[in-house]
Design an enzyme around this catalytic site. Structure first.
Site, PDB file in Angstrom:
ATOM      1  N   ARG A  60       1.327  -1.192  -0.497  1.00  0.00           N
ATOM      2  CA  ARG A  60      -0.001  -0.325  -0.342  1.00  0.00           C
ATOM      3  C   ARG A  60       0.899   1.416  -0.235  1.00  0.00           C
ATOM      4  NH1 ARG A  60      -5.795  -0.450   2.170  1.00  0.00           N
ATOM      5  NH2 ARG A  60      -6.336  -2.110   0.599  1.00  0.00           N
ATOM      6  N   ASP A  62      -6.463  -3.371  -7.229  1.00  0.00           N
ATOM      7  CA  ASP A  62      -7.255  -3.652  -6.188  1.00  0.00           C
ATOM      8  C   ASP A  62      -7.465  -5.651  -6.621  1.00  0.00           C
ATOM      9  OD1 ASP A  62      -7.943  -2.825  -3.495  1.00  0.00           O
ATOM     10  OD2 ASP A  62      -9.791  -5.087  -4.483  1.00  0.00           O
ATOM     11  N   ARG A  71      -8.135  10.877  -5.477  1.00  0.00           N
ATOM     12  CA  ARG A  71      -9.221  10.246  -5.365  1.00  0.00           C
ATOM     13  C   ARG A  71     -10.804  11.034  -4.672  1.00  0.00           C
ATOM     14  NH1 ARG A  71     -12.591   7.624  -3.935  1.00  0.00           N
ATOM     15  NH2 ARG A  71     -13.047   5.647  -2.666  1.00  0.00           N
ATOM     16  N   ARG A 116      -4.212   6.339   1.098  1.00  0.00           N
ATOM     17  CA  ARG A 116      -4.292   7.669   1.277  1.00  0.00           C
ATOM     18  C   ARG A 116      -3.622   8.800   2.404  1.00  0.00           C
ATOM     19  NH1 ARG A 116      -9.744   4.114   3.366  1.00  0.00           N
ATOM     20  NH2 ARG A 116      -7.813   3.167   3.124  1.00  0.00           N
ATOM     21  N   TYR A 162     -14.337 -12.511   0.585  1.00  0.00           N
ATOM     22  CA  TYR A 162     -15.185 -11.850  -0.036  1.00  0.00           C
ATOM     23  C   TYR A 162     -16.088 -11.656  -1.273  1.00  0.00           C
ATOM     24  CZ  TYR A 162     -11.206  -8.266   1.805  1.00  0.00           C
ATOM     25  OH  TYR A 162     -10.416  -7.833   2.739  1.00  0.00           O
TER      26      TYR A 162
HETATM   27  O1  CP3 Z   1       0.279   1.119  -2.726  1.00  0.00           O
HETATM   28  C1  CP3 Z   1      -0.690  -0.367  -3.475  1.00  0.00           C
HETATM   29  O2  CP3 Z   1      -0.195  -1.172  -3.010  1.00  0.00           O
HETATM   30  C2  CP3 Z   1      -2.003   0.104  -4.293  1.00  0.00           C
HETATM   31  C3  CP3 Z   1      -2.547  -1.623  -4.936  1.00  0.00           C
HETATM   32  C4  CP3 Z   1      -3.097  -2.166  -4.098  1.00  0.00           C
HETATM   33  C5  CP3 Z   1      -4.485  -1.403  -3.422  1.00  0.00           C
HETATM   34  N1  CP3 Z   1      -5.012  -2.502  -2.294  1.00  0.00           N
HETATM   35  C6  CP3 Z   1      -4.727  -0.638  -3.088  1.00  0.00           C
HETATM   36  C7  CP3 Z   1      -6.012  -0.098  -2.480  1.00  0.00           C
HETATM   37  C8  CP3 Z   1      -3.294  -3.326  -3.754  1.00  0.00           C
HETATM   38  C9  CP3 Z   1      -1.851  -4.263  -3.589  1.00  0.00           C
HETATM   39  C10 CP3 Z   1      -4.399  -3.602  -3.048  1.00  0.00           C
HETATM   40  C11 CP3 Z   1      -4.593  -4.950  -2.577  1.00  0.00           C
HETATM   41  C12 CP3 Z   1      -5.748  -5.494  -1.489  1.00  0.00           C
HETATM   42  N2  CP3 Z   1      -6.711  -5.285  -1.675  1.00  0.00           N
HETATM   43  C13 CP3 Z   1      -5.720  -6.389   0.095  1.00  0.00           C
HETATM   44  C14 CP3 Z   1      -4.485  -6.852  -0.084  1.00  0.00           C
HETATM   45  C15 CP3 Z   1      -4.047  -5.950   0.491  1.00  0.00           C
HETATM   46  C16 CP3 Z   1      -4.046  -6.805   1.915  1.00  0.00           C
HETATM   47  O3  CP3 Z   1      -4.237  -5.021   2.549  1.00  0.00           O
HETATM   48  O4  CP3 Z   1      -4.515  -7.323   3.210  1.00  0.00           O
HETATM   49  C17 CP3 Z   1      -6.922  -6.638  -0.462  1.00  0.00           C
HETATM   50  C18 CP3 Z   1      -7.216  -7.066   1.339  1.00  0.00           C
HETATM   51  C19 CP3 Z   1      -7.703  -5.341  -0.707  1.00  0.00           C
HETATM   52  C20 CP3 Z   1      -9.334  -5.141  -0.645  1.00  0.00           C
HETATM   53  C21 CP3 Z   1      -9.122  -3.577  -0.500  1.00  0.00           C
HETATM   54  N3  CP3 Z   1      -9.175  -2.908  -0.854  1.00  0.00           N
HETATM   55  C22 CP3 Z   1     -10.173  -3.543   0.920  1.00  0.00           C
HETATM   56  C23 CP3 Z   1     -10.926  -4.596   1.997  1.00  0.00           C
HETATM   57  C24 CP3 Z   1      -9.934  -2.175   0.940  1.00  0.00           C
HETATM   58  C25 CP3 Z   1     -11.190  -1.224   2.182  1.00  0.00           C
HETATM   59  C26 CP3 Z   1     -10.021  -0.521   3.215  1.00  0.00           C
HETATM   60  C27 CP3 Z   1      -9.449   0.457   2.784  1.00  0.00           C
HETATM   61  O5  CP3 Z   1      -8.073   0.096   2.835  1.00  0.00           O
HETATM   62  O6  CP3 Z   1      -9.441   0.767   2.400  1.00  0.00           O
HETATM   63  C28 CP3 Z   1      -9.500  -1.718  -0.457  1.00  0.00           C
HETATM   64  C29 CP3 Z   1      -9.323  -0.224  -0.569  1.00  0.00           C
HETATM   65  C30 CP3 Z   1      -8.326  -0.263  -1.659  1.00  0.00           C
HETATM   66  N4  CP3 Z   1      -7.041  -0.080  -2.234  1.00  0.00           N
HETATM   67  C31 CP3 Z   1      -7.810   0.825  -0.872  1.00  0.00           C
HETATM   68  C32 CP3 Z   1      -5.942   1.513  -2.120  1.00  0.00           C
HETATM   69  C33 CP3 Z   1      -5.291   2.382  -1.829  1.00  0.00           C
HETATM   70  C34 CP3 Z   1      -8.080   2.156  -0.584  1.00  0.00           C
HETATM   71  C35 CP3 Z   1      -9.574   3.053  -0.878  1.00  0.00           C
HETATM   72  C36 CP3 Z   1      -9.932   4.688  -0.906  1.00  0.00           C
HETATM   73  O7  CP3 Z   1      -9.322   5.631  -1.457  1.00  0.00           O
HETATM   74  O8  CP3 Z   1     -11.390   4.677  -0.735  1.00  0.00           O
END
Ligand code: CP3
Length: 345
Positions: A26, A76, A39, A30, A152
């Site tokens: 990540r 994602d 965003r 944010r 999920y």
């Molecule tokens: O730099 C990076 O790593 C960006 C790419 C990336 C994102 N998600 C962007 C994202 C990667 C590699 C992921 C993987 C991801 N997505 C996982 C595995 C990693 C982990 O955390 O265990 C999982 C479980 C997800 C599913 C997911 N995506 C959830 C549960 C959520 C909501 C919770 C949260 O953290 O906001 C997301 C959203 C998400 N994916 C955001 C980002 C930058 C935030 C969204 C926003 O800006 O509103």
């Protein structure tokens, strides 16, 4: 790409390096004001992921800010269930919501063949990022593990316990295996397309491995991850691409993870007793500073980081990372500080 110069690819080949490669799970997100600026233009997070130019810009933000040793595709893990018709949306500051979650056996049987071309927006983002980053910086493509995607898709949202999912599995075991097979095939096709588009490394995220006991972890998660890794290793397009496996706090022996034949194990922050002697010569290791340490003072950050670097000093194939993703409450200055002190060590 000239892999002689790439620290990450060297570490993935288990070379012992004086300075470890550094990237962060990540690393785009944010916590960065630049990210929040972009965003806010999108209501639904997945709409942002469907814009390859924006994804490229977002993937570049942490590289420009901290000079990291790898880029990660901005996307994602839930793109696959979305492409399977489950209707994934993300409203700001809410987790994922599925419009059509898996509610019954019929829903599993109705999932058509996954068409990897439905996710061409992802491959276009890969190509854009690959064309923008320096030649010696590898680009990491990724997918969720079949188990994490299934959890999920059945739960329909994020959850602490995933009780609905556990109940569904207990009642529909054969169909759950069918679903996991479909997801495994989809992950393979998806990752192969990412590699064709320019990804140099693959990471598989088993973010919900922690929900399963030892036996179920093997049955529902690791068996499918093993099939996926085997398929990638046997395919001419992906066979040379190193694979990193992130498994969140799995209830299995360390050796079971090592035997997945992933090239690298990414340790969750709580896995501080992972047996490095067992892993030595078999897999590279990535990790695993607790992201919460980044909420502490610089002195604490330095002490904890140097403890970790002491531990991995002589480990052949070590990649510095956190033990899970950067959270929105972390000050970007701390990421800059952390990156600098790892390089100064
Ligand atoms: O730099 C990076 O790593 C960006 C790419 C990336 C994102 N998600 C962007 C994202 C990667 C590699 C992921 C993987 C991801 N997505 C996982 C595995 C990693 C982990 O955390 O265990 C999982 C479980 C997800 C599913 C997911 N995506 C959830 C549960 C959520 C909501 C919770 C949260 O953290 O906001 C997301 C959203 C998400 N994916 C955001 C980002 C930058 C935030 C969204 C926003 O800006 O509103």
């Amino acid at each position: 790409m000239n892999d002689r110069d790439s620290l990450l690819l060297k570490a993935l080949k288990r070379e012992n390096l004086t300075t470890p490669p550094i990237w962060y799970m990540r690393q785009a997100g944010r916590y960065m004001p630049e990210y929040r600026n972009i965003r806010k233009k999108f209501k639904n997070f997945l709409d942002m992921c469907k814009n390859p130019e924006v994804c490229c810009e977002l993937a570049m933000q942490p590289l420009n800010a901290f000079e990291l040793d790898a880029a990660i595709l901005f996307s994602d893990i839930l793109t696959i269930p979305d492409a399977m018709g489950l209707g994934v949306t993300f409203e700001e500051n809410k987790g994922p919501i599925f419009k059509n979650p898996i509610k019954s056996v019929v829903d599993i049987n109705n999932i058509g063949p996954f068409n990897p071309d439905d996710l061409s927006y992802v491959y276009q983002a890969v190509t854009n990022i690959r064309n923008t980053i320096p030649e010696n910086i590898p680009l990491i493509g990724f997918c969720g593990s079949p188990w994490t995607l299934a959890a999920y898709s059945i739960e329909g949202k994020s959850s602490k316990e995933f009780n609905k999912t556990k109940k569904f599995i207990a009642e529909n075991i054969d169909e759950v295996h069918l679903f996991l097979s479909k997801l495994t095939d989809a992950c393979f096709l998806y990752l192969r397309k990412q590699v064709q588009a320019g990804a140099n490394v693959i990471q598989i995220f088993d973010s919900w491995a922690n929900l399963l006991n030892k036996k179920d972890l093997q049955t529902f998660s690791l068996n499918y991850i093993n099939s996926l890794i085997l398929a990638l290793k046997q395919d001419s397009i992906t066979s040379d691409i190193p694979i990193i496996l992130f498994s969140r706090d799995p209830k299995c022996d360390d050796n079971t993870l090592i035997e997945t034949t992933a090239d690298c194990i990414s340790l969750y922050w709580s896995m501080e007793n992972f047996n490095l002697d067992l892993a030595k010569g078999k897999t590279a290791i990535q990790g695993n500073l607790n992201p919460k340490v980044l909420l502490e003072s610089k002195e604490t950050i330095r002490n904890e980081t140097y403890k970790l670097l002491d531990k991995f000093k002589n480990f052949p194939g070590y990649i510095f990372n956190l033990g899970h993703g950067i959270t929105p409450d972390i000050n970007p200055e701390k990421i800059k500080y952390l990156t600098d002190i790892v390089r100064d060590y």
